[in-house]
Design a protein around this motif. Structure first.
Motif, PDB file in Angstrom:
ATOM      1  N   THR A 184      39.892  42.405  25.415  1.00  0.00           N
ATOM      2  CA  THR A 184      40.500  42.237  24.093  1.00  0.00           C
ATOM      3  C   THR A 184      39.436  41.845  23.073  1.00  0.00           C
ATOM      4  O   THR A 184      38.397  41.315  23.412  1.00  0.00           O
ATOM      5  CB  THR A 184      41.595  41.162  24.122  1.00  0.00           C
ATOM      6  N   GLY A 185      39.732  42.107  21.814  1.00  0.00           N
ATOM      7  CA  GLY A 185      38.782  41.820  20.734  1.00  0.00           C
ATOM      8  C   GLY A 185      38.331  43.112  20.095  1.00  0.00           C
ATOM      9  O   GLY A 185      39.036  44.121  20.148  1.00  0.00           O
ATOM     10  N   PRO A 186      37.189  43.089  19.439  1.00  0.00           N
ATOM     11  CA  PRO A 186      36.197  42.004  19.461  1.00  0.00           C
ATOM     12  C   PRO A 186      36.397  40.992  18.338  1.00  0.00           C
ATOM     13  O   PRO A 186      37.136  41.224  17.404  1.00  0.00           O
ATOM     14  CB  PRO A 186      34.890  42.760  19.238  1.00  0.00           C
ATOM     15  N   VAL A 187      35.669  39.878  18.480  1.00  0.00           N
ATOM     16  CA  VAL A 187      35.495  38.912  17.402  1.00  0.00           C
ATOM     17  C   VAL A 187      34.090  39.108  16.850  1.00  0.00           C
ATOM     18  O   VAL A 187      33.118  39.071  17.605  1.00  0.00           O
ATOM     19  CB  VAL A 187      35.665  37.472  17.914  1.00  0.00           C
ATOM     20  N   THR A 188      33.987  39.367  15.553  1.00  0.00           N
ATOM     21  CA  THR A 188      32.678  39.564  14.932  1.00  0.00           C
ATOM     22  C   THR A 188      32.068  38.199  14.634  1.00  0.00           C
ATOM     23  O   THR A 188      32.586  37.442  13.819  1.00  0.00           O
ATOM     24  CB  THR A 188      32.795  40.390  13.648  1.00  0.00           C
ATOM     25  N   VAL A 189      30.958  37.895  15.296  1.00  0.00           N
ATOM     26  CA  VAL A 189      30.295  36.608  15.114  1.00  0.00           C
ATOM     27  C   VAL A 189      29.356  36.656  13.917  1.00  0.00           C
ATOM     28  O   VAL A 189      29.311  35.739  13.099  1.00  0.00           O
ATOM     29  CB  VAL A 189      29.526  36.218  16.390  1.00  0.00           C
ATOM     30  N   LYS A 190      28.626  37.761  13.788  1.00  0.00           N
ATOM     31  CA  LYS A 190      27.641  37.867  12.717  1.00  0.00           C
ATOM     32  C   LYS A 190      27.285  39.332  12.505  1.00  0.00           C
ATOM     33  O   LYS A 190      27.460  40.166  13.405  1.00  0.00           O
ATOM     34  CB  LYS A 190      26.378  37.064  13.078  1.00  0.00           C
ATOM     35  N   THR A 191      26.798  39.645  11.316  1.00  0.00           N
ATOM     36  CA  THR A 191      26.275  40.977  11.011  1.00  0.00           C
ATOM     37  C   THR A 191      24.825  40.819  10.588  1.00  0.00           C
ATOM     38  O   THR A 191      24.531  40.182   9.574  1.00  0.00           O
ATOM     39  CB  THR A 191      27.087  41.640   9.876  1.00  0.00           C
ATOM     40  N   SER A 192      23.913  41.366  11.382  1.00  0.00           N
ATOM     41  CA  SER A 192      22.494  41.174  11.080  1.00  0.00           C
ATOM     42  C   SER A 192      21.661  42.184  11.860  1.00  0.00           C
ATOM     43  O   SER A 192      22.137  42.819  12.805  1.00  0.00           O
ATOM     44  CB  SER A 192      22.051  39.752  11.451  1.00  0.00           C
ATOM     45  N   GLY A 193      20.407  42.323  11.461  1.00  0.00           N
ATOM     46  CA  GLY A 193      19.458  43.152  12.191  1.00  0.00           C
ATOM     47  C   GLY A 193      19.694  44.637  12.002  1.00  0.00           C
ATOM     48  O   GLY A 193      20.414  45.092  11.126  1.00  0.00           O
ATOM     49  N   THR A 194      19.062  45.428  12.871  1.00  0.00           N
ATOM     50  CA  THR A 194      19.169  46.876  12.840  1.00  0.00           C
ATOM     51  C   THR A 194      20.405  47.321  13.624  1.00  0.00           C
ATOM     52  O   THR A 194      21.206  46.496  14.074  1.00  0.00           O
ATOM     53  CB  THR A 194      17.919  47.514  13.450  1.00  0.00           C
ATOM     54  N   ARG A 195      20.549  48.619  13.802  1.00  0.00           N
ATOM     55  CA  ARG A 195      21.701  49.141  14.555  1.00  0.00           C
ATOM     56  C   ARG A 195      21.637  48.755  16.024  1.00  0.00           C
ATOM     57  O   ARG A 195      22.665  48.719  16.704  1.00  0.00           O
ATOM     58  CB  ARG A 195      21.739  50.663  14.450  1.00  0.00           C
ATOM     59  N   PHE A 196      20.423  48.445  16.532  1.00  0.00           N
ATOM     60  CA  PHE A 196      20.244  48.220  17.962  1.00  0.00           C
ATOM     61  C   PHE A 196      19.618  46.846  18.187  1.00  0.00           C
ATOM     62  O   PHE A 196      18.711  46.437  17.465  1.00  0.00           O
ATOM     63  CB  PHE A 196      19.339  49.300  18.565  1.00  0.00           C
ATOM     64  N   GLY A 197      20.072  46.146  19.220  1.00  0.00           N
ATOM     65  CA  GLY A 197      19.491  44.850  19.518  1.00  0.00           C
ATOM     66  C   GLY A 197      20.264  44.155  20.614  1.00  0.00           C
ATOM     67  O   GLY A 197      21.173  44.732  21.231  1.00  0.00           O
ATOM     68  N   ALA A 198      19.910  42.889  20.856  1.00  0.00           N
ATOM     69  CA  ALA A 198      20.569  42.100  21.900  1.00  0.00           C
ATOM     70  C   ALA A 198      20.646  40.645  21.456  1.00  0.00           C
ATOM     71  O   ALA A 198      19.776  40.147  20.740  1.00  0.00           O
ATOM     72  CB  ALA A 198      19.800  42.212  23.215  1.00  0.00           C
ATOM     73  N   TRP A 199      21.722  39.988  21.864  1.00  0.00           N
ATOM     74  CA  TRP A 199      21.853  38.545  21.656  1.00  0.00           C
ATOM     75  C   TRP A 199      22.581  37.982  22.871  1.00  0.00           C
ATOM     76  O   TRP A 199      23.365  38.676  23.513  1.00  0.00           O
ATOM     77  CB  TRP A 199      22.577  38.234  20.351  1.00  0.00           C
ATOM     78  N   MET A 200      22.325  36.728  23.206  1.00  0.00           N
ATOM     79  CA  MET A 200      22.834  36.206  24.476  1.00  0.00           C
ATOM     80  C   MET A 200      22.746  34.685  24.525  1.00  0.00           C
ATOM     81  O   MET A 200      22.025  34.056  23.734  1.00  0.00           O
ATOM     82  CB  MET A 200      22.046  36.801  25.644  1.00  0.00           C
ATOM     83  N   THR A 201      23.503  34.101  25.470  1.00  0.00           N
ATOM     84  CA  THR A 201      23.366  32.695  25.835  1.00  0.00           C
ATOM     85  C   THR A 201      23.102  32.647  27.337  1.00  0.00           C
ATOM     86  O   THR A 201      23.231  33.650  28.034  1.00  0.00           O
ATOM     87  CB  THR A 201      24.639  31.897  25.494  1.00  0.00           C
ATOM     88  N   ASP A 202      22.748  31.467  27.825  1.00  0.00           N
ATOM     89  CA  ASP A 202      22.389  31.305  29.235  1.00  0.00           C
ATOM     90  C   ASP A 202      23.633  30.916  30.044  1.00  0.00           C
ATOM     91  O   ASP A 202      24.181  29.828  29.847  1.00  0.00           O
ATOM     92  CB  ASP A 202      21.317  30.226  29.360  1.00  0.00           C
ATOM     93  N   PRO A 203      24.113  31.775  30.965  1.00  0.00           N
ATOM     94  CA  PRO A 203      25.303  31.431  31.752  1.00  0.00           C
ATOM     95  C   PRO A 203      25.066  30.270  32.704  1.00  0.00           C
ATOM     96  O   PRO A 203      26.026  29.658  33.196  1.00  0.00           O
ATOM     97  CB  PRO A 203      25.612  32.722  32.517  1.00  0.00           C
ATOM     98  N   GLN A 204      23.805  29.941  32.989  1.00  0.00           N
ATOM     99  CA  GLN A 204      23.485  28.837  33.897  1.00  0.00           C
ATOM    100  C   GLN A 204      23.269  27.517  33.158  1.00  0.00           C
ATOM    101  O   GLN A 204      23.036  26.492  33.790  1.00  0.00           O
ATOM    102  CB  GLN A 204      22.217  29.176  34.694  1.00  0.00           C
ATOM    103  N   ALA A 205      23.341  27.534  31.830  1.00  0.00           N
ATOM    104  CA  ALA A 205      23.097  26.318  31.059  1.00  0.00           C
ATOM    105  C   ALA A 205      24.261  25.348  31.195  1.00  0.00           C
ATOM    106  O   ALA A 205      25.384  25.734  31.548  1.00  0.00           O
ATOM    107  CB  ALA A 205      22.860  26.659  29.587  1.00  0.00           C
TER     108      ALA A 205
END
Length: 438
Positions: free
Chosen positions: A186-207
């Motif tokens: 379900t979703g999506p929720v738009t967190v932010k709009t930035s950068g080029t058309r292609f990229g990656a963002w992430m958090t650490d699942p082990q944190a």
């Protein structure tokens, strides 16, 4: 003796006369009429007429003055009437403009108020719910009173033991809910709009739960700058906490942060690099044997997405394709410290026909496109070495998905959707094993 006949003057009257035998007048007596004043009657009449003429002249003079005054007033009024006529014409034109303006304002207000209609309808429903809640609160109060009386029968030590037992049971239940089968996105929720058309963002699942750092890697090539943010809120506001300059540029957008380290594909190679954020150095790097790279076996959108690194509840994974497997997807589980391959599974799904893929609980899920209308079309379980075709749609809101990765801690999919950083919620089907099943 001869007598002349005298004609009486106007205003005089014959009172008596004498005649001879032949009938001739011999004596005539005349005198003024009795109602005639001592002065001449004509003089009196003339005086009266003069007075009347004077009175009339004065009246005419007064009337003339009034007429001139009224004429001047009329002239002024005529000017004012002309001004009023012009103002009325202007008012008429302005009225049409004002009416049109007021109509447009009312139309805008109506359009603004239109969304409130379902809200008002919801308020009606909420009013009923509130009434129900009041009754439930009354019932709950009675239950709490009964519980309070029951608790009074236990001492503090016994209550502590009951609490620890419940906490243990809860942890045991959550551990059994760790893994499951994907049922819905379900979703999506738009967190932010930035950068080029292609990229990656992430958090650490082990944190830890208090560590919510975000890492941001813009573009799919010719870049080696990683931006770090202390939280999602800082990421949204653009408040960077640190910037890392990697020793090697990356290829593609399929990187992952796992247990404090960044894992990415070194540009123009099939080498996987492990970069430790704490030390700012490369811990290790290793080539994936026979893995295609540099757009030999990318996802459908290209972008040097040949090697996809990801993590789930079971560990670190690499998704790629080889000539030996006819360009079909290969799944390898990696040792996070040494990057050695712990196990490999060959699928029959073409890497070039896959839009994106992600791992959940040791099962690889593959989308059939990176464009609008994409869905999770295929899954492969490393536990059973079996595959199945699925039909799980998801909303590609911005029409081009260049990164889709699962985070086991958040139970969410992170996506880079045409320059928009988005999050998808997932629904898993859990099978809880009892002690008798184990």
């Amino acid at each position: 003796m001869m007598f002349l006949f005298v004609r009486p003057k106007d205003g005089w009257k014959v009172y008596s006369s004498a005649q001879d035998a032949e009938g001739r007048c011999i004596c005539t007596v005349v005198a003024p009429e009795q109602n005639l004043c001592s002065r001449d009657a004509k003089e009196g009449q003339l005086r009266q007429l003069l007075e009347k003429v004077q009175n009339m002249s004065q009246s005419i003079e007064v009337l003339n003055l009034r007429t001139q005054r009224d004429f001047q007033y009329i002239m002024r009024m005529e000017g004012q009437f002309k001004g009023l006529r012009s103002k009325f014409r202007q008012a008429e034109a302005d009225r049409k403009t004002q009416v049109n303006r007021n109509f447009q304002e009312l139309k805008v207000k109506m359009e603004t108020l239109q969304p409130l209609i379902p809200v008002l309808e919801q308020y009606k429903t909420d009013a009923q719910l509130i009434s129900q809640f009041k009754q439930e609160i009354r019932n709950l109060s009675m239950v709490l009173t009964a519980i309070q009386e029951e608790i009074g029968a236990y001492d503090s030590e016994e209550l502590q033991q009951r609490f620890l037992s419940l906490e243990s049971r809860l942890r045991n239940c959550r551990s059994r809910l760790t893994c499951g089968k994907l049922m819905k996105i379900t979703g999506p929720v738009t967190v932010k709009t930035s950068g080029t058309r292609f990229g990656a963002w992430m958090t650490d699942p082990q944190a830890s739960p208090t560590n919510n750092r975000v890492w941001y890697m813009d573009s799919y090539t010719n870049n080696k700058i990683v931006k770090e943010y202390k939280s999602i809120a800082d990421f949204v506001s653009g408040a960077e906490s640190r910037t890392y300059n990697l020793p090697f540029k990356w290829a593609g957008t399929n990187h992952v942060v796992y247990n404090g380290s960044l894992y990415y594909n070194k540009v123009q190679s099939n080498i996987v690099v492990c970069y430790r954020f704490e030390t700012g150095r490369v811990v290790t790097q290793r080539a994936l044997e026979n893995a295609g790279f540099h757009n030999v076996y990318p996802y459908t959108w290209g972008g040097f997405s040949d090697i996809d690194l990801m993590a789930d509840e079971l560990g670190l994974w690499a998704i790629y394709a080889t000539n030996q497997n006819a360009g079909n997807i290969v799944i390898s589980q990696l040792n996070p410290e040494t990057l050695q391959i712990l196990g490999t599974w060959n699928t029959e799904y073409s890497k070039r026909n896959a839009g994106e893929s992600f791992m959940i609980c040791g099962t690889l899920y593959i989308t059939n496109s990176h464009l609008t209308g994409a869905k999770v079309y295929y899954s492969y379980s490393t536990k059973t070495s079996n595959y199945e075709y699925t039909d799980i749609p998801f909303h590609n809101q911005y029409f081009h998905m260049s990164m889709l990765d699962y985070n086991a801690r958040d139970r969410a999919l992170y996506g880079w959707n045409n320059g928009h950083q988005v999050l998808f919620n997932i629904t898993l089907f859990h099978i809880i094993k009892t002690e008798d099943d184990s």
